[in-house]
Design a protein around this motif. Sequence first.
Motif, mmCIF file in Angstrom:
data_model
loop_
_atom_site.group_PDB
_atom_site.id
_atom_site.type_symbol
_atom_site.label_atom_id
_atom_site.label_comp_id
_atom_site.label_asym_id
_atom_site.label_seq_id
_atom_site.Cartn_x
_atom_site.Cartn_y
_atom_site.Cartn_z
ATOM 1 N N SER A 1 0.814 -1.220 0.000
ATOM 2 C CA SER A 1 0.000 0.000 0.000
ATOM 3 C C SER A 1 0.845 1.266 0.000
ATOM 4 O O SER A 1 0.315 2.371 0.142
ATOM 5 C CB SER A 1 -0.915 0.005 1.237
ATOM 6 N N HIS B 1 0.133 2.753 8.273
ATOM 7 C CA HIS B 1 -0.982 1.804 8.340
ATOM 8 C C HIS B 1 -1.906 2.119 9.509
ATOM 9 O O HIS B 1 -3.128 2.051 9.367
ATOM 10 C CB HIS B 1 -0.448 0.369 8.463
ATOM 11 N N LEU C 1 -4.072 4.664 6.946
ATOM 12 C CA LEU C 1 -4.876 3.575 6.392
ATOM 13 C C LEU C 1 -5.856 2.999 7.415
ATOM 14 O O LEU C 1 -6.642 2.106 7.087
ATOM 15 C CB LEU C 1 -3.964 2.465 5.864
#
Length: 365
Positions: free
Chosen positions: A108, A315, A319
């Motif tokens: 990602s 993350h 995210l």
Amino acid sequence: MKTISVDRIKLARESRGLTQTSMAQQLSFNQATLSKIEKGLYHVNEEMISEIASILDYKKDFFYKSHEVYPLKHFYFRKNLGTTVTNSKKIESIINIFSSNIIDLTESVDIKVDLPYIDLEKEETTPEAFALFVRQYFNLPIGPVKNLVNILERQGIVVHFFDFNKDLKISGVSFITPDGIPLIIINNSIPNSRKRFTLVHELAHLLMHYKGGVIDENRDLEKEADRFASEFLIPTKEIKKHLFNLTEHTLFALKSHWKISIQALIYKANKSGAMTIDQHRRWITKINYNGWRKEEPFEFEIEAPSLLPKLFQLHFDDLEYSVDEVQNMFGLNHDEFYRCYIQNYPQLHSYYPKINRSKISLKLT
């Protein structure tokens, strides 16, 4: 429907240092069945994988990951003598697990890798000449290499300090993931002076030995990596005049200035011709007598990696992954995830409190 990866069963077993025989003693089924499971010749059901996960202390998610498992020869690692076959398999499995986790993290994220790979034989050059080229490529000034970890991270290399078990006699390992992300893992328990040399030793493997095609088996790749590291950290042209007639006082001063071990300085003095054979023999004797092979005086601080913690922070924050979700993605339990990725990075501690961490489930915003 997710499929169980039998390769991951063997990977998990070997990461715990277990043979099939020793593991079968803890299972409700025998070694013959376990052997067939690991070879893909026996259907493993949910009940069996739950039992395997419990014994090996991994989450069930671990066994459903589809990352390819590579043999140890796929990696380069700087190790001490005396590594057993069992420990070699353990090292191989641990490296594969790290590799799959880094792949999960970087899927990602766009990491720009800017490295000058080379085939030494094709280019007809030496590790020393290439080391000086890399210094220029990295825009390093004359003198000691400052902030080495940050320099490597700036070029797109993920650096990780990990506390390997003492029985795994390894200083560092390097490899490139299938997605092209270079990774260097350093044993956090070794002295900082050895960490710096090992970092550049592994950098040499990444640049000189991964993308050069088939390598002649007669080449000593470890010696090539040592030669590169020595010239990168202490260029002969800059250091040689200081290596004649060494005393303990001058050695300690050079170590503090160049941020490199006494052993590396003696190596350089010997290879550059600044030291006679007898002088080199006497210094090696002194190093052994003083126990400096394991622990040298006048160690210095070294900066901690920052790129890997930033990947986790991205993350968690951007995210919106919870700690549990990242752990599930890796297939690791709470304590192992903390030990492998959190404990050495203070900037991540707030995401994963030590207190009662076995019951933690954070929703981060």
